[in-house]
Design an enzyme around this catalytic site. Structure first.
Site, PDB file in Angstrom:
ATOM      1  N   GLN A 105      -4.665  -1.451  -7.361  1.00 36.00           N
ATOM      2  CA  GLN A 105      -5.481  -0.405  -6.170  1.00 36.00           C
ATOM      3  C   GLN A 105      -6.063   0.659  -7.217  1.00 36.00           C
ATOM      4  O   GLN A 105      -5.166   1.102  -8.219  1.00 36.00           O
ATOM      5  CB  GLN A 105      -4.695  -0.116  -5.419  1.00 36.00           C
ATOM      6  CG  GLN A 105      -4.984   0.982  -4.264  1.00 36.00           C
ATOM      7  CD  GLN A 105      -4.332   1.484  -3.315  1.00 36.00           C
ATOM      8  OE1 GLN A 105      -3.827   2.573  -3.410  1.00 36.00           O
ATOM      9  NE2 GLN A 105      -3.895   0.785  -2.258  1.00 36.00           N
ATOM     10  N   SER A 128      -7.269   5.379  -0.704  1.00 42.13           N
ATOM     11  CA  SER A 128      -7.226   3.896  -1.141  1.00 42.13           C
ATOM     12  C   SER A 128      -9.046   3.654  -1.235  1.00 42.13           C
ATOM     13  O   SER A 128      -9.360   3.689  -0.312  1.00 42.13           O
ATOM     14  CB  SER A 128      -6.554   2.958  -0.594  1.00 42.13           C
ATOM     15  OG  SER A 128      -5.143   3.220  -0.389  1.00 42.13           O
ATOM     16  N   ASP A 140       0.890  -1.327  -0.095  1.00 41.54           N
ATOM     17  CA  ASP A 140       0.002  -0.009  -0.097  1.00 41.54           C
ATOM     18  C   ASP A 140       0.678   1.213   0.013  1.00 41.54           C
ATOM     19  O   ASP A 140       0.320   2.342  -0.400  1.00 41.54           O
ATOM     20  CB  ASP A 140      -1.016   0.067   1.067  1.00 41.54           C
ATOM     21  CG  ASP A 140      -1.963   1.152   1.191  1.00 41.54           C
ATOM     22  OD1 ASP A 140      -2.536   1.348   0.020  1.00 41.54           O
ATOM     23  OD2 ASP A 140      -2.411   1.675   2.296  1.00 41.54           O
TER      24      ASP A 140
END
Length: 311
Positions: free
Chosen positions: A303, A253, A229
């Site tokens: 993502q 996100s 991430d």
């Protein structure tokens, strides 16, 4: 860093936004503590686990943390010979770093070689993250990979975040430089303070945990999920001339997918190649590939994130 970030007006001297005070500790010890979930459902035979929230400068739980904790919780309910090979998750609400997180796991399916689990992460009785993950027994089969680029510089020749930001006497710079459990080294110029004038939609970074981790393959998969991430929306930023310190930037996100292909260690250097194929409607999509330093493709990541800047 891509969990939920909103920048305020930058300090006129440092260029960093004024935020809460810096905090120092042992980042790897705190990572291991966060992944050491407590089985709070044992007395009732329910698959419920609890984990702490790590401190962040902006008070919101880092997305990689809840992602990694969720896969650890799911892994606790699966036979030992089955390893995680994929996850698909949605970030539903910002997490509060002052509160622990409860993880509820549903045993969706157990087949001859695959197991499927649903993990819901809660705070104050409300879901903040929802994930489906799949596990598989190891076995022979077809095998190929896209090769790692051959012309990447050695990570030891590149500056760390501490080299880039450690000299700035500001709590955010100090936390980015010293409070993360991973050493992150950009190939090329990072975009912490200034945008990339080249407007490219790709980047590459070397990463590794800043201290050795236990020899547990499940832990290393979770640690790679945690690290996945970091910086993944930066190719979106680069393409549009955005830096992390762009005044008024708001990013978060939205969802996250990861596929583990082959075993690898998170405490050894790995190359994280990232690119953004598209951005539209205030959303940017980014994909990434993680290679060991020897060129083994360990994982692929995707993502989508919200990215908003003032017009």
């Amino acid at each position: 860093m891509t969990d939920d970030v909103t920048t305020s007006a930058p300090d006129p001297v440092t260029g960093m936004p004024a935020r809460s005070s810096a905090r120092r500790g042992d980042p790897v010890a705190e990572l291991l503590a966060a992944l050491d979930l407590t089985d709070t459902g044992a007395r009732t035979s329910e698959d419920i686990f609890t984990g702490p929230s790590q401190w962040t400068a902006h008070g919101r739980v880092f997305g990689g943390q809840v992602l990694a904790q969720s896969i650890v919780a799911a892994d606790r309910t699966v036979d030992a010979d089955r390893a995680a090979h994929s996850l698909h998750g949605y970030f539903l609400r910002p997490g509060d770093t002052s509160l622990p997180i409860t993880f509820s796991v549903d045993r969706i399916h157990d087949g001859r070689s695959f197991s499927t689990r649903r993990t819901q992460a809660y705070q104050k009785g409300m879901p903040i993250f929802s994930m489906i993950s799949s596990f598989q027994t190891d076995g022979p089969g077809i095998d190929h990979q896209i090769d790692m680029p051959a012309d990447v510089p050695d990570p030891e020749t590149l500056p760390s975040i501490a080299d880039q930001l450690g000299h700035i006497d500001h709590p955010i710079a100090q936390n980015w430089a010293y409070a993360r459990p991973f050493d992150i080294r950009h190939i090329g110029t990072p975009i912490y303070l200034r945008a990339d004038e080249n407007r490219v939609e790709h980047q590459a970074i070397w990463m590794r945990a800043i201290a050795p981790l236990p020899d547990n393959p499940n832990l290393h998969r979770a640690a790679l999920a945690y690290a996945s991430d970091y910086a993944l929306l930066e190719p979106v930023f680069r393409r549009h001339g955005i830096a992390w310190m762009t005044p008024g930037l708001s990013s978060a996100s939205l969802d996250h997918a990861m596929w583990w292909h082959r075993p690898g260690r998170a405490d050894e250097w790995f190359l994280y190649l990232q690119e953004s194929p598209s951005a539209q409607g205030g959303r940017g999509l980014a994909t990434g590939r993680m290679y060991s330093q020897s060129g083994v493709l360990m994982a692929t990541i995707a993502q989508e994130g919200m990215v908003r800047v003032p017009r």
